[in-house]
Write a protein that holds these residues in place. Structure first.
Motif, PDB file in Angstrom:
ATOM      1  N   ARG A  16      13.759   8.036  -8.794  1.00  0.00           N
ATOM      2  CA  ARG A  16      13.268   8.460  -7.487  1.00  0.00           C
ATOM      3  C   ARG A  16      11.742   8.388  -7.497  1.00  0.00           C
ATOM      4  NH1 ARG A  16      15.139  11.950  -3.298  1.00  0.00           N
ATOM      5  NH2 ARG A  16      13.407  12.810  -2.096  1.00  0.00           N
ATOM      6  N   PHE A  17      11.169   7.584  -6.604  1.00  0.00           N
ATOM      7  CA  PHE A  17       9.714   7.595  -6.468  1.00  0.00           C
ATOM      8  C   PHE A  17       9.317   7.161  -5.064  1.00  0.00           C
ATOM      9  CE2 PHE A  17      10.672   3.429  -8.430  1.00  0.00           C
ATOM     10  CZ  PHE A  17      10.023   2.551  -7.570  1.00  0.00           C
ATOM     11  N   GLU A  18       8.074   7.455  -4.733  1.00  0.00           N
ATOM     12  CA  GLU A  18       7.573   7.156  -3.390  1.00  0.00           C
ATOM     13  C   GLU A  18       6.072   6.895  -3.461  1.00  0.00           C
ATOM     14  OE1 GLU A  18       6.794   9.585   0.762  1.00  0.00           O
ATOM     15  OE2 GLU A  18       8.648   9.969  -0.368  1.00  0.00           O
ATOM     16  N   PHE A  19       5.638   5.867  -2.727  1.00  0.00           N
ATOM     17  CA  PHE A  19       4.218   5.571  -2.551  1.00  0.00           C
ATOM     18  C   PHE A  19       3.912   5.532  -1.060  1.00  0.00           C
ATOM     19  CE2 PHE A  19       5.348   2.967  -6.380  1.00  0.00           C
ATOM     20  CZ  PHE A  19       4.657   3.725  -7.322  1.00  0.00           C
ATOM     21  N   SER A  20       2.748   5.959  -0.673  1.00  0.00           N
ATOM     22  CA  SER A  20       2.308   5.812   0.710  1.00  0.00           C
ATOM     23  C   SER A  20       0.796   5.900   0.745  1.00  0.00           C
ATOM     24  CB  SER A  20       2.934   6.879   1.617  1.00  0.00           C
ATOM     25  OG  SER A  20       2.520   8.173   1.228  1.00  0.00           O
ATOM     26  N   GLY A  21       0.205   5.352   1.788  1.00  0.00           N
ATOM     27  CA  GLY A  21      -1.243   5.404   1.917  1.00  0.00           C
ATOM     28  C   GLY A  21      -1.723   4.569   3.079  1.00  0.00           C
ATOM     29  N   ASN A  22      -3.053   4.499   3.211  1.00  0.00           N
ATOM     30  CA  ASN A  22      -3.637   3.745   4.326  1.00  0.00           C
ATOM     31  C   ASN A  22      -4.812   2.871   3.892  1.00  0.00           C
ATOM     32  OD1 ASN A  22      -5.633   5.648   3.897  1.00  0.00           O
ATOM     33  ND2 ASN A  22      -5.080   6.876   5.683  1.00  0.00           N
ATOM     34  N   GLN A  23      -4.877   2.578   2.586  1.00  0.00           N
ATOM     35  CA  GLN A  23      -5.938   1.712   2.081  1.00  0.00           C
ATOM     36  C   GLN A  23      -5.336   0.467   1.428  1.00  0.00           C
ATOM     37  OE1 GLN A  23      -9.202   2.293   2.640  1.00  0.00           O
ATOM     38  NE2 GLN A  23      -8.490   4.110   3.793  1.00  0.00           N
ATOM     39  N   PRO A  24      -5.790  -0.731   1.823  1.00  0.00           N
ATOM     40  CA  PRO A  24      -5.231  -1.959   1.231  1.00  0.00           C
ATOM     41  C   PRO A  24      -5.305  -1.992  -0.290  1.00  0.00           C
ATOM     42  CG  PRO A  24      -6.520  -2.492   3.173  1.00  0.00           C
ATOM     43  CD  PRO A  24      -6.742  -1.032   2.913  1.00  0.00           C
ATOM     44  N   GLU A  25      -6.417  -1.516  -0.879  1.00  0.00           N
ATOM     45  CA  GLU A  25      -6.537  -1.568  -2.327  1.00  0.00           C
ATOM     46  C   GLU A  25      -5.522  -0.641  -3.017  1.00  0.00           C
ATOM     47  OE1 GLU A  25      -9.997   1.020  -0.750  1.00  0.00           O
ATOM     48  OE2 GLU A  25      -8.880  -0.792  -0.166  1.00  0.00           O
ATOM     49  N   ASP A  26      -5.190   0.470  -2.359  1.00  0.00           N
ATOM     50  CA  ASP A  26      -4.172   1.361  -2.916  1.00  0.00           C
ATOM     51  C   ASP A  26      -2.790   0.710  -2.845  1.00  0.00           C
ATOM     52  OD1 ASP A  26      -6.132   3.237  -3.391  1.00  0.00           O
ATOM     53  OD2 ASP A  26      -5.713   4.394  -1.577  1.00  0.00           O
ATOM     54  N   ALA A  27      -2.531  -0.002  -1.749  1.00  0.00           N
ATOM     55  CA  ALA A  27      -1.245  -0.699  -1.616  1.00  0.00           C
ATOM     56  C   ALA A  27      -1.076  -1.747  -2.705  1.00  0.00           C
ATOM     57  CB  ALA A  27      -1.141  -1.346  -0.235  1.00  0.00           C
ATOM     58  N   VAL A  28      -2.137  -2.493  -2.984  1.00  0.00           N
ATOM     59  CA  VAL A  28      -2.077  -3.501  -4.037  1.00  0.00           C
ATOM     60  C   VAL A  28      -1.795  -2.849  -5.379  1.00  0.00           C
ATOM     61  CG1 VAL A  28      -3.455  -5.162  -5.354  1.00  0.00           C
ATOM     62  CG2 VAL A  28      -3.521  -5.182  -2.859  1.00  0.00           C
ATOM     63  N   ARG A  29      -2.492  -1.757  -5.681  1.00  0.00           N
ATOM     64  CA  ARG A  29      -2.283  -1.066  -6.949  1.00  0.00           C
ATOM     65  C   ARG A  29      -0.855  -0.545  -7.080  1.00  0.00           C
ATOM     66  NH1 ARG A  29      -5.038   4.111  -6.403  1.00  0.00           N
ATOM     67  NH2 ARG A  29      -3.034   4.603  -5.406  1.00  0.00           N
ATOM     68  N   ASP A  30      -0.363   0.134  -6.038  1.00  0.00           N
ATOM     69  CA  ASP A  30       0.961   0.755  -6.110  1.00  0.00           C
ATOM     70  C   ASP A  30       2.081  -0.274  -6.100  1.00  0.00           C
ATOM     71  OD1 ASP A  30      -0.253   3.235  -6.138  1.00  0.00           O
ATOM     72  OD2 ASP A  30       0.015   3.583  -3.988  1.00  0.00           O
ATOM     73  N   LEU A  31       2.027  -1.201  -5.149  1.00  0.00           N
ATOM     74  CA  LEU A  31       3.150  -2.108  -4.950  1.00  0.00           C
ATOM     75  C   LEU A  31       3.201  -3.215  -6.004  1.00  0.00           C
ATOM     76  CD1 LEU A  31       2.974  -2.340  -1.055  1.00  0.00           C
ATOM     77  CD2 LEU A  31       4.416  -0.862  -2.463  1.00  0.00           C
ATOM     78  N   SER A  32       2.049  -3.752  -6.384  1.00  0.00           N
ATOM     79  CA  SER A  32       2.077  -4.773  -7.440  1.00  0.00           C
ATOM     80  C   SER A  32       2.524  -4.162  -8.757  1.00  0.00           C
ATOM     81  CB  SER A  32       0.705  -5.428  -7.595  1.00  0.00           C
ATOM     82  OG  SER A  32      -0.247  -4.501  -8.076  1.00  0.00           O
ATOM     83  N   GLY A  33       2.252  -2.876  -8.937  1.00  0.00           N
ATOM     84  CA  GLY A  33       2.709  -2.200 -10.151  1.00  0.00           C
ATOM     85  C   GLY A  33       4.219  -2.111 -10.243  1.00  0.00           C
ATOM     86  N   VAL A  34       4.889  -1.937  -9.094  1.00  0.00           N
ATOM     87  CA  VAL A  34       6.348  -1.870  -9.074  1.00  0.00           C
ATOM     88  C   VAL A  34       6.960  -3.179  -9.566  1.00  0.00           C
ATOM     89  CG1 VAL A  34       8.370  -1.638  -7.584  1.00  0.00           C
ATOM     90  CG2 VAL A  34       6.396  -0.147  -7.235  1.00  0.00           C
ATOM     91  N   TYR A  35       6.333  -4.303  -9.191  1.00  0.00           N
ATOM     92  CA  TYR A  35       6.908  -5.621  -9.477  1.00  0.00           C
ATOM     93  C   TYR A  35       6.147  -6.391 -10.553  1.00  0.00           C
ATOM     94  CZ  TYR A  35       9.774  -4.757  -5.407  1.00  0.00           C
ATOM     95  OH  TYR A  35      10.679  -4.203  -4.533  1.00  0.00           O
ATOM     96  N   SER A  36       5.247  -5.721 -11.259  1.00  0.00           N
ATOM     97  CA  SER A  36       4.437  -6.391 -12.286  1.00  0.00           C
ATOM     98  C   SER A  36       3.784  -7.638 -11.702  1.00  0.00           C
ATOM     99  CB  SER A  36       5.298  -6.769 -13.509  1.00  0.00           C
ATOM    100  OG  SER A  36       5.913  -5.622 -14.053  1.00  0.00           O
ATOM    101  N   GLY A  37       3.325  -7.508 -10.455  1.00  0.00           N
ATOM    102  CA  GLY A  37       2.816  -8.660  -9.724  1.00  0.00           C
ATOM    103  C   GLY A  37       1.402  -9.048 -10.114  1.00  0.00           C
TER     104      GLY A  37
END
Length: 323
Positions: A16-37
């Motif tokens: 169970r986990f959740e990410f949210s935010g309103n900054q593009p750089e935070d989205a890149v950090r959080d989401l690319s981390g999920v997929y080892s992107g």
């Protein structure tokens, strides 16, 4: 952000986990981390940038939702879990074998499971199911008795009836998590159903390696042949086959001659022709293009391709397409 993992019996763990935010750089950090992107880029579109990503389930199956007001582009490495995306809103594209393919709305799409791929997405709302490879293998073996490696065609287009079944899977997974959580028997039943429908939507191609490769003396040759089957759409050299099999270049050539009575590159051409034929038999002749399929499988010279196809199958590719 919440990120918890709890112990579960039988080697499964709750996720169970959740990410949210309103900054593009935070989205890149959080989401690319999920997929080892790699090389991910996020930007605003028309209005404030926002993102939210949630995941719930266990290490066998997780149900996820990805919401984005903005645009996102990146590269995802090969391997990992099987990932099925259901686009509810917005736009999305995936690069397959050098071509960008749009993700249809309201139909499940299998992201490339064995190859690195790039994606583009904007203002999206995606329902995503991650399936552990070993769990899928276990369910498939219990249904068919086949314990060989599974290979899937991520370009397969799911028909409307199967799409409705997958939508039912999404509902069943969400309901079982809401009512009983990932420890419940309802969740256990729902995740097995998810794998069963997944196998129907994207039928695996087990056992497509010749049986003679099961002999111990052909173990190294099997590695070379497996590489050809897994990378048939890509440039493949005898040097690469030598590296993956542990055989010398000369031994690779001699082994292919001994077992198949053809050279390694002729064997590769036969596999590519088989893949073209399988795809042509599924295409709508009104919209299908033989040249596009041939190029996707590595045939640059269409005249020579057509002659080789006719020699192998006794008909020209356009005749196959019209069936």
């Amino acid at each position: 952000m919440v990120d918890t993992v709890r112990e579960r019996p039988r080697s499964s763990q709750a996720v169970r986990f959740e990410f949210s935010g309103n900054q593009p750089e935070d989205a890149v950090r959080d989401l690319s981390g999920v997929y080892s992107g790699d090389a991910w880029v996020a930007r605003p579109t028309d209005g404030p940038f926002e993102y939210r990503y949630t995941a719930l389930g266990d290490t066998d199956v997780t149900v996820r939702r990805a919401q984005l007001h903005g645009s996102l582009h990146g590269v995802v490495p090969a391997g990992g879990e099987y990932v099925v995306v259901w686009v509810g809103a917005g736009s999305g594209e995936v690069e397959r074998h050098g071509g960008r393919c749009p993700l249809p709305i309201g139909r499940p799409v299998l992201l490339p499971p064995d190859d690195e791929y790039a994606f583009w997405s904007a203002d999206h709302d995606h329902r995503i199911v991650h399936l552990d490879r070993e769990f899928v293998q276990r369910i498939a073996a219990s249904r068919t008795g086949d314990v060989g490696p599974l290979r899937f065609d991520d370009r397969r287009e799911v028909d409307q009836e199967t799409a409705r079944r997958w939508e039912g899977v999404l509902v069943a997974l969400a309901r079982s998590l809401r009512v009983g959580g990932p420890e419940s028997s309802a969740w256990h039943t729902a995740k097995e159903l998810a794998v069963e429908v997944f196998l129907e939507a994207f039928p695996p191609r087990p056992g497509d390696l010749p049986a003679v490769l099961g002999q111990p003396r052909n173990a190294r040759l099997r590695a070379a042949v497996q590489y050809i089957h897994d990378h048939a759409a890509e440039p493949v050299t005898v040097t690469e086959l030598s590296a993956v099999s542990g055989l010398s270049v000369r031994s690779v050539q001699e082994s292919f001659r001994r077992v198949f009575d053809v050279s390694p590159l002729t064997y590769l051409r036969h596999v590519r022709l088989d893949r073209v034929r399988a795809e042509l038999l599924e295409l709508d002749p009104q919209v299908g293009a033989v040249g596009d399929v041939a190029k996707r499988w590595g045939f640059a010279h269409l005249g020579r391709f057509s002659a080789s196809y006719a020699e192998r199958f006794g008909e020209y590719p356009k005749q196959t397409l019209r069936r």
